[in-house]
Design a protein around this motif. Structure first.
Motif, PDB file in Angstrom:
ATOM      1  N   PHE A 159       0.917  -1.062   0.185  1.00 28.49           N
ATOM      2  CA  PHE A 159       0.043  -0.074   0.061  1.00 28.49           C
ATOM      3  C   PHE A 159       0.900   1.203  -0.127  1.00 28.49           C
ATOM      4  O   PHE A 159       1.942   1.242   0.430  1.00 28.49           O
ATOM      5  CB  PHE A 159      -0.800   0.026   1.251  1.00 28.49           C
ATOM      6  N   PRO A 160       0.435   2.200  -0.651  1.00 25.69           N
ATOM      7  CA  PRO A 160       1.210   3.654  -0.415  1.00 25.69           C
ATOM      8  C   PRO A 160       0.906   4.172   0.888  1.00 25.69           C
ATOM      9  O   PRO A 160      -0.048   4.747   1.271  1.00 25.69           O
ATOM     10  CB  PRO A 160       0.385   4.382  -1.820  1.00 25.69           C
ATOM     11  N   VAL A 161       2.227   4.224   1.641  1.00 30.98           N
ATOM     12  CA  VAL A 161       2.105   4.858   2.816  1.00 30.98           C
ATOM     13  C   VAL A 161       2.968   5.949   3.028  1.00 30.98           C
ATOM     14  O   VAL A 161       3.557   6.532   2.141  1.00 30.98           O
ATOM     15  CB  VAL A 161       2.669   3.438   3.784  1.00 30.98           C
ATOM     16  N   ASP A 162       2.893   6.545   4.149  1.00 28.31           N
ATOM     17  CA  ASP A 162       3.522   7.694   4.445  1.00 28.31           C
ATOM     18  C   ASP A 162       5.153   7.490   4.556  1.00 28.31           C
ATOM     19  O   ASP A 162       5.412   7.157   5.702  1.00 28.31           O
ATOM     20  CB  ASP A 162       3.099   8.347   5.602  1.00 28.31           C
ATOM     21  N   CYS A 163       5.564   7.421   3.629  1.00 23.10           N
ATOM     22  CA  CYS A 163       7.145   7.071   3.475  1.00 23.10           C
ATOM     23  C   CYS A 163       8.006   7.972   4.474  1.00 23.10           C
ATOM     24  O   CYS A 163       9.068   7.252   5.112  1.00 23.10           O
ATOM     25  CB  CYS A 163       7.894   7.040   2.161  1.00 23.10           C
ATOM     26  N   ASN A 164       7.581   9.261   4.611  1.00 23.36           N
ATOM     27  CA  ASN A 164       8.361   9.787   5.451  1.00 23.36           C
ATOM     28  C   ASN A 164       8.459   9.581   6.891  1.00 23.36           C
ATOM     29  O   ASN A 164       9.402   9.429   7.686  1.00 23.36           O
ATOM     30  CB  ASN A 164       8.137  11.520   5.554  1.00 23.36           C
ATOM     31  N   ASN A 165       7.316   8.947   7.325  1.00 28.17           N
ATOM     32  CA  ASN A 165       7.191   8.559   8.946  1.00 28.17           C
ATOM     33  C   ASN A 165       7.995   7.223   8.976  1.00 28.17           C
ATOM     34  O   ASN A 165       8.997   7.229   9.841  1.00 28.17           O
ATOM     35  CB  ASN A 165       5.793   8.435   9.240  1.00 28.17           C
ATOM     36  N   VAL A 166       7.767   6.282   7.793  1.00 28.24           N
ATOM     37  CA  VAL A 166       8.563   4.986   7.839  1.00 28.24           C
ATOM     38  C   VAL A 166       9.874   5.167   8.209  1.00 28.24           C
ATOM     39  O   VAL A 166      10.487   4.460   8.538  1.00 28.24           O
ATOM     40  CB  VAL A 166       7.883   4.181   6.759  1.00 28.24           C
ATOM     41  N   ASP A 167      10.414   6.064   7.032  1.00 24.92           N
ATOM     42  CA  ASP A 167      11.714   6.209   6.752  1.00 24.92           C
ATOM     43  C   ASP A 167      12.245   6.687   8.115  1.00 24.92           C
ATOM     44  O   ASP A 167      13.423   6.564   8.673  1.00 24.92           O
ATOM     45  CB  ASP A 167      11.873   7.247   5.833  1.00 24.92           C
ATOM     46  N   LYS A 168      11.680   7.724   8.754  1.00 22.75           N
ATOM     47  CA  LYS A 168      12.433   8.180  10.167  1.00 22.75           C
ATOM     48  C   LYS A 168      12.247   7.085  11.010  1.00 22.75           C
ATOM     49  O   LYS A 168      13.422   7.139  11.766  1.00 22.75           O
ATOM     50  CB  LYS A 168      11.523   9.631  10.494  1.00 22.75           C
ATOM     51  N   LYS A 169      11.202   6.435  11.343  1.00 18.78           N
ATOM     52  CA  LYS A 169      11.265   5.293  12.199  1.00 18.78           C
ATOM     53  C   LYS A 169      12.248   4.402  12.205  1.00 18.78           C
ATOM     54  O   LYS A 169      13.058   4.043  12.904  1.00 18.78           O
ATOM     55  CB  LYS A 169       9.855   4.682  12.049  1.00 18.78           C
ATOM     56  N   LEU A 170      12.613   3.958  10.697  1.00 18.98           N
ATOM     57  CA  LEU A 170      13.531   2.965  10.325  1.00 18.98           C
ATOM     58  C   LEU A 170      14.988   3.624  10.644  1.00 18.98           C
ATOM     59  O   LEU A 170      16.008   2.900  11.131  1.00 18.98           O
ATOM     60  CB  LEU A 170      13.444   2.243   8.965  1.00 18.98           C
ATOM     61  N   ARG A 171      15.050   4.821  10.290  1.00 21.53           N
ATOM     62  CA  ARG A 171      16.663   5.399  10.445  1.00 21.53           C
ATOM     63  C   ARG A 171      16.798   5.503  12.141  1.00 21.53           C
ATOM     64  O   ARG A 171      17.978   5.471  12.462  1.00 21.53           O
ATOM     65  CB  ARG A 171      16.240   6.670   9.951  1.00 21.53           C
ATOM     66  N   GLN A 172      15.719   6.043  12.825  1.00 23.03           N
ATOM     67  CA  GLN A 172      16.086   5.862  14.324  1.00 23.03           C
ATOM     68  C   GLN A 172      16.818   4.308  14.710  1.00 23.03           C
ATOM     69  O   GLN A 172      17.513   4.354  15.420  1.00 23.03           O
ATOM     70  CB  GLN A 172      14.779   6.278  15.189  1.00 23.03           C
ATOM     71  N   ILE A 173      15.815   3.394  14.275  1.00 22.45           N
ATOM     72  CA  ILE A 173      16.454   2.187  14.666  1.00 22.45           C
ATOM     73  C   ILE A 173      17.812   1.797  14.123  1.00 22.45           C
ATOM     74  O   ILE A 173      18.500   1.350  14.490  1.00 22.45           O
ATOM     75  CB  ILE A 173      15.582   1.094  14.052  1.00 22.45           C
ATOM     76  N   LEU A 174      17.868   2.127  12.771  1.00 19.76           N
ATOM     77  CA  LEU A 174      19.213   1.877  12.253  1.00 19.76           C
ATOM     78  C   LEU A 174      20.374   2.824  13.049  1.00 19.76           C
ATOM     79  O   LEU A 174      21.559   2.243  13.238  1.00 19.76           O
ATOM     80  CB  LEU A 174      19.254   2.362  10.879  1.00 19.76           C
ATOM     81  N   ASP A 175      20.185   3.952  13.249  1.00 20.59           N
ATOM     82  CA  ASP A 175      21.265   4.783  14.072  1.00 20.59           C
ATOM     83  C   ASP A 175      21.731   4.088  15.352  1.00 20.59           C
ATOM     84  O   ASP A 175      22.748   3.999  15.551  1.00 20.59           O
ATOM     85  CB  ASP A 175      20.571   6.041  14.278  1.00 20.59           C
ATOM     86  N   LEU A 176      20.475   3.688  16.214  1.00 22.68           N
ATOM     87  CA  LEU A 176      20.777   3.032  17.544  1.00 22.68           C
ATOM     88  C   LEU A 176      21.628   2.029  17.459  1.00 22.68           C
ATOM     89  O   LEU A 176      22.440   1.764  18.330  1.00 22.68           O
ATOM     90  CB  LEU A 176      19.336   2.729  18.131  1.00 22.68           C
ATOM     91  N   THR A 177      21.017   0.870  16.431  1.00 23.37           N
ATOM     92  CA  THR A 177      21.921  -0.331  15.920  1.00 23.37           C
ATOM     93  C   THR A 177      23.404   0.042  15.466  1.00 23.37           C
ATOM     94  O   THR A 177      24.198  -0.766  16.159  1.00 23.37           O
ATOM     95  CB  THR A 177      21.056  -0.997  14.942  1.00 23.37           C
ATOM     96  N   GLU A 178      23.517   0.971  14.587  1.00 23.17           N
ATOM     97  CA  GLU A 178      24.766   1.202  14.526  1.00 23.17           C
ATOM     98  C   GLU A 178      25.620   1.666  15.187  1.00 23.17           C
ATOM     99  O   GLU A 178      26.873   1.293  15.660  1.00 23.17           O
ATOM    100  CB  GLU A 178      24.978   2.254  13.121  1.00 23.17           C
ATOM    101  N   ASP A 179      25.181   2.542  16.210  1.00 21.85           N
ATOM    102  CA  ASP A 179      25.919   3.088  17.538  1.00 21.85           C
ATOM    103  C   ASP A 179      26.364   2.221  18.496  1.00 21.85           C
ATOM    104  O   ASP A 179      27.190   2.037  18.870  1.00 21.85           O
ATOM    105  CB  ASP A 179      25.116   4.177  18.361  1.00 21.85           C
ATOM    106  N   GLU A 180      25.306   1.130  18.637  1.00 21.39           N
ATOM    107  CA  GLU A 180      25.781  -0.146  19.545  1.00 21.39           C
ATOM    108  C   GLU A 180      26.657  -0.940  18.922  1.00 21.39           C
ATOM    109  O   GLU A 180      27.281  -1.476  19.746  1.00 21.39           O
ATOM    110  CB  GLU A 180      24.488  -0.874  19.717  1.00 21.39           C
ATOM    111  N   ALA A 181      26.613  -1.301  17.689  1.00 22.60           N
ATOM    112  CA  ALA A 181      27.593  -2.048  17.176  1.00 22.60           C
ATOM    113  C   ALA A 181      28.962  -1.649  17.114  1.00 22.60           C
ATOM    114  O   ALA A 181      30.135  -2.094  17.199  1.00 22.60           O
ATOM    115  CB  ALA A 181      27.025  -2.453  15.682  1.00 22.60           C
ATOM    116  N   THR A 182      29.034  -0.163  16.759  1.00 23.83           N
ATOM    117  CA  THR A 182      30.416   0.597  16.801  1.00 23.83           C
ATOM    118  C   THR A 182      31.014   0.464  18.318  1.00 23.83           C
ATOM    119  O   THR A 182      32.166   0.176  18.555  1.00 23.83           O
ATOM    120  CB  THR A 182      30.371   1.980  16.386  1.00 23.83           C
TER     121      THR A 182
END
Length: 621
Positions: A252-275
């Motif tokens: 479905f066409p979703v609010d990509c900006n909202n999904v993008d921000k949510k996944l980027r937050q998760i990605l940032d936290l994961t990358e920081d923890e891995a580093t």
């Protein structure tokens, strides 16, 4: 009076009506605005406003990386970036790399030949090319991170940044545990990212209910399950339901900006923890490398106490220690077991050990323990002299023991790192203590210096018969690294194509050394480099040593020494058997738990395991 009273009352009533009208108009305006603002968000007008970026909640740490700012990306490729982020957060399992082990032609290693050394080669990584498109090399002292790459800490550049730690990590990697629990968390993150957008679609009420139900079920399971063994028996069906719901939500066409921000937050936290965990593990690895094991410290203390309790008398043969007609070996060490293995392996393979004399230079802390060990464990007919370098009568009043210095040399080529089969070397060179040998052994003309991380497999007597052609230092050269490749080497004239020589096994002509004033030359270069400033003492000592011995090194045949057993996992077994000496240069020494298991056998077999102090201190290298 009455008229005035009536008029005043009418004026007050008119004022009250006007106030009511203002309040009614204000309420109507607020009602209209409250309807327009949600309508504006539903129509997507909020996308025209600038986003302040992403703020993560991870506490600051010494290793905190800069955040990814969402405003740097245009809105037109939001859907593509969402797919990329989803691919990033999916668990990526390492693939097994097929390694072709090719016999190593000793230390004559060229860049093209090093591809066949059996080291795992990463995919192509574009490095910063030099202006002349030549290989650049950076030197960092052991344990100090060199500025060899940018901030990219991926596995492809791990060796260049951290050296042998990366090889050790790959060899000791355990299979991922609790993979299902980790996969559940990933699916839960993705479902939570899509749920707000799906919930806003009135026509997808059933999908919204299904997503909410699956999210709640996953949350309940993860509350009570931290390992795969704790998961309920029908968890596979729940995986299928969640994956089906997420797949339908993606259609479905979703609010990509909202999904993008949510996944980027998760990605940032994961990358920081891995580093953070990567840097922490590197630090602990270096700590284990530089720290003496508790068992070896116990052994030194027990031997010291035993020396004074037993009143041991060491009968030294002073005539042998200064007889230039005998074969003299020098070992600089503060490690009792390592020195013992070097001497045992040398004597075991000697044709006539009665002509061998060993001089062990150590510090005051280990002096009595070292003496007691060799009193308890004599080596056939060989003579052993233990010297406390801090108590010798030399010109320098404050003399401290310094072991051979090791340096990690990392390569960056002008093309890409994939063309470099071997990107990291460990060079071992003379320390300050080596330049005192002509004064300490002023009656001797020739000695052989053995590092304490060496194991001897052949008779070394022929080394005294070599014609060194007026050279001072007989050593095996490492031609995969050349003087011109060292960026930090500056001052003085030198041959850029000259190979680097290695310590480990060195034949030293002390008479020629004194004649040429090598120690004085070293001090001169050292002071010149120190006056420049900006570099560590270790890096300056490296430069001074290389410049001092330029044109003074006699090249030994490669069969005399094989290096790399302290960091290279893929040396051919036959090559090891053919070498006269094995040099465990690198971080993974054979007496450490970090040592490479397949190479420890060559070291252990020369260790006297019958001594009771080894069992008392739980020494089990």
């Amino acid at each position: 009076m009455k008229g005035g009273g009536v008029g005043g009352g009418g004026g007050g009533g008119g004022g009250g009506k006007r106030r009511w009208k203002v309040l009614v108009i204000g309420v109507l305006v607020l009602v209209i605005l409250s309807m327009l603002v949600p309508l504006a968000f539903l129509l997507g007008l909020h996308n025209s406003f600038h986003s302040p970026g992403i703020v993560t909640l991870q506490p600051s740490s010494p290793f905190e990386r800069s955040r990814i700012n969402a405003t740097k990306h245009s809105q037109r490729d939001l859907s593509n970036r969402v797919d990329q982020v989803l691919q990033k957060i999916n668990p990526v399992l390492p693939k097994k790399i097929d390694i072709n082990v090719v016999p190593r032609d000793m230390n004559r290693t060229s860049i093209s030949d090093s591809k066949n050394r059996g080291l795992p080669v990463s995919p192509a990584v574009v490095a910063n090319p030099s202006p002349v498109n030549k290989t650049k090399t950076e030197v960092s002292h052991k344990g100090v991170q060199g500025e060899t790459v940018n901030a990219d800490e991926t596995q492809r550049t791990c060796q260049v940044k951290y050296g042998s730690y990366c090889l050790w990590r790959e060899e000791n990697k355990e299979p991922m545990k609790d993979a299902k629990v980790k996969h559940m968390k990933d699916l839960l993150f993705v479902a939570r990212a899509y749920y707000p957008s799906i919930a806003k679609m009135p026509s997808q009420s059933k999908l919204t209910r299904d997503m909410k139900q699956n999210i709640q079920e996953f949350e309940r399971i993860l509350i009570v399950s931290s390992a795969d063994a704790d998961l309920p028996p029908q968890v596979d069906k729940k995986f299928e339901k969640m994956e089906a719901v997420i797949s339908k939500a993606k259609s479905f066409p979703v609010d990509c900006n909202n999904v993008d921000k949510k996944l980027r937050q998760i990605l940032d936290l994961t990358e920081d923890e891995a580093t953070f965990h990567m840097k922490q593990s590197v630090f602990l690895y270096q700590l284990a490398v530089h720290t003496m094991p508790k068992s070896l410290h116990c052994l030194s203390m027990r031997l010291t106490v035993e020396y004074f309790k037993s009143g041991s008398v060491d009968v030294e043969d002073n005539e042998k220690f200064s007889d230039p007609s005998l074969l003299h070996f020098v070992i600089i060490s503060d490690n009792i077991l390592a020195s013992s293995v070097v001497i045992n392996s040398t004597v075991l393979h000697a044709r006539e050990s009665k002509n061998f004399v060993f001089h062990v230079l150590t510090n005051e802390q280990n002096y009595f323990a070292m003496k007691q060990w060799f009193i308890r464990n004599p080596c056939k007919q060989a003579a052993i002299q233990v010297l406390n370098i801090e108590k010798l009568e030399l010109d320098n009043s404050d003399v401290k023991l310094s072991l051979p210095a090791e340096f990690r040399v990392s390569f960056l080529s002008g093309d890409n790192l994939a063309s470099q089969g071997k990107r990291t070397h460990y060079l071992s060179l003379f320390s300050q203590s080596h330049y005192l040998l002509p004064k300490i052994f002023h009656k001797l003309k020739k000695v052989v210096i053995l590092d304490h991380d060496v194991v001897v497999q052949r008779d070394l007597s022929p080394l005294w018969e070599l014609d060194m052609e007026g050279k001072v230092n007989g050593a095996v050269k490492e031609c995969s690294v050349r003087l011109g490749q060292l960026k930090s080497l500056k001052g003085g004239s030198f041959d850029a194509n000259a190979c680097l020589w290695m310590s480990g096994l060195n034949v030293i002509d002390l008479a020629r050394w004194r004649e040429l004033g090598v120690s004085e030359t070293y001090q001169k270069f050292y002071k010149q480099q120190m006056s420049g400033g900006g570099e560590s003492r270790e890096a300056i000592a490296l430069q001074a040593s290389l410049l001092t011995f330029q044109d003074k090194v006699y090249t030994l045949d490669d069969k005399w020494a094989l290096s790399g057993l302290g960091y290279d996992y893929y040396i051919n077994t036959q090559t090891i058997k053919n070498a006269a000496t094995l040099h465990y240069n690198g971080n993974m020494k054979p007496w450490l738990e970090l040592g490479i298991p397949q190479y420890k056998t060559y070291w252990r077999k020369h260790l006297n395991r019958e001594d009771r102090f080894l069992s008392d201190c739980n020494v089990n290298p």
